[in-house]
Write an enzyme that holds these catalytic residues in place. Structure first.
Site, PDB file in Angstrom:
ATOM      1  CG  ASN A 156       4.684   0.017   0.086  1.00 17.51           C
ATOM      2  OD1 ASN A 156       4.412  -0.889   0.836  1.00 17.51           O
ATOM      3  ND2 ASN A 156       4.301  -0.140  -1.105  1.00 17.51           N
ATOM      4  N   GLY A 203       0.926  -1.134  -0.027  1.00 19.16           N
ATOM      5  CA  GLY A 203       0.150  -0.098   0.051  1.00 19.16           C
ATOM      6  C   GLY A 203       1.012   1.174  -0.174  1.00 19.16           C
ATOM      7  CG  ASP A 241       4.934   3.433  -3.016  1.00 20.97           C
ATOM      8  OD1 ASP A 241       4.322   4.330  -3.397  1.00 20.97           O
ATOM      9  OD2 ASP A 241       4.415   2.275  -3.097  1.00 20.97           O
TER      10      ASP A 241
END
Length: 307
Positions: free
Chosen positions: A45, A41, A258
């Protein structure tokens, strides 16, 4: 006094990953590897990436009361992120279905689950958490109305400045002017940049400098364009600056963006200027692609130094 260098407000998903020789076309079935389940996610992350680097990091998110939710909480706590803002219940934990080919490229489909139940009311209830952060980082795997509420909260009150806002508009979606106006920076890849530009002639250009200039004209305070193996571009009103990446052998690109954004938000939170923060974040992103998976691939500060 700020308790956190970085507050991430966003999604927390379980990543269900299958390796494939090639990604299937429409109507096609291909065989893949055994299923692997990893914490992921974009919000979780970023929080894990920053915490593993040594940042004082917290996450505001929502997960289900289920095994996937417990997996995410365990991963966040192990990395050193504060999970006091992670709410439980309302729907099953979000899930991302990911295929990864031998080159490390991936395709992702997300079922938002509990992420879609993170509401503006949740943000208002977390006002002390937002007030205690230097930087807040956002993505679009939670409702846009919730993102807008965070932006309003970050605008500050009683003349006091709120946290700096970093936004990665992923998955790409139209952004209202009030959201764009506080982005410092707006972090986009090529796909996201072209989507936001729409019919703007700059969107048809092959030059990220033109995308950044056109995006700046729409209101954000600064723009960072991530360029994969080519590094990133920084634009804040002066001449745009290209920041090269390091040559590495990519194993899996899942979560690399991320890791980049989490590192960027942290470095801004501890006082780096934007270009310096991007130069560090590029190294973090390069390190992340050398290992499989998302959160388990994120480097420590020592890993980045060795790279």
């Amino acid at each position: 006094m700020h308790d956190y260098d970085l507050l991430v407000v966003g999604s927390a998903n379980a990543d269900l990953v299958i390796g494939v020789e090639r990604r299937p076309g429409p109507g096609e079935t291909v065989l893949g590897s055994d299923l692997a389940v990893h914490p992921g996610g974009k919000g979780a992350n970023q929080a894990v990436a920053a915490a593993r680097l040594g940042a004082r990091t917290a996450l505001l998110a929502r997960v289900g009361d289920d095994g996937h939710g417990r997996l995410l909480l365990d991963s966040l706590r192990t990395a050193g992120a504060d999970t006091s803002g992670v709410l439980t219940g309302g729907a099953p934990t979000g899930v991302a279905l990911i295929t990864v080919d031998p080159s490390g490229d991936n395709s992702i489909v997300v079922s938002p689950g509990a992420n879609a139940r993170l509401t503006p009311e949740d943000v208002r209830a977390a006002a002390p958490l937002l007030a205690s952060a230097r930087v807040v980082s956002l993505q679009l795997e939670i409702p846009l109305e919730t993102v807008a509420e965070v932006v309003r909260a970050a605008a500050g009150a009683d003349g006091r400045p709120g946290p700096r806002v970093v936004l990665n508009p992923s998955p790409a979606a139209p952004l209202p002017g009030e959201v764009l106006a506080v982005c410092d920076p707006l972090v986009v890849n090529e796909h996201e940049a072209r989507f936001l530009l729409g019919d703007d002639p700059a969107g048809g250009s092959a030059e990220p400098e033109e995308w950044a200039a056109a995006l700046l004209a729409r209101g954000p305070r600064s723009v960072v364009v991530t360029l994969g193996a080519q590094g990133a571009l920084v634009a804040d009103g002066g001449p745009a600056v290209r920041v090269p990446s390091l040559p590495v052998e990519a194993v899996d690109t899942t979560g690399a963006g991320d890791a980049f954004t989490g590192a960027l938000g942290w470095r801004l939170g501890v006082g780096d200027d934007l270009e310096t923060a991007v130069r560090y974040a590029v190294r973090v992103g390069a390190a992340a692609v050398t290992r499989a998976g998302a959160q388990q691939s994120f480097p420590t500060a020592e890993d980045v130094t060795r790279l």
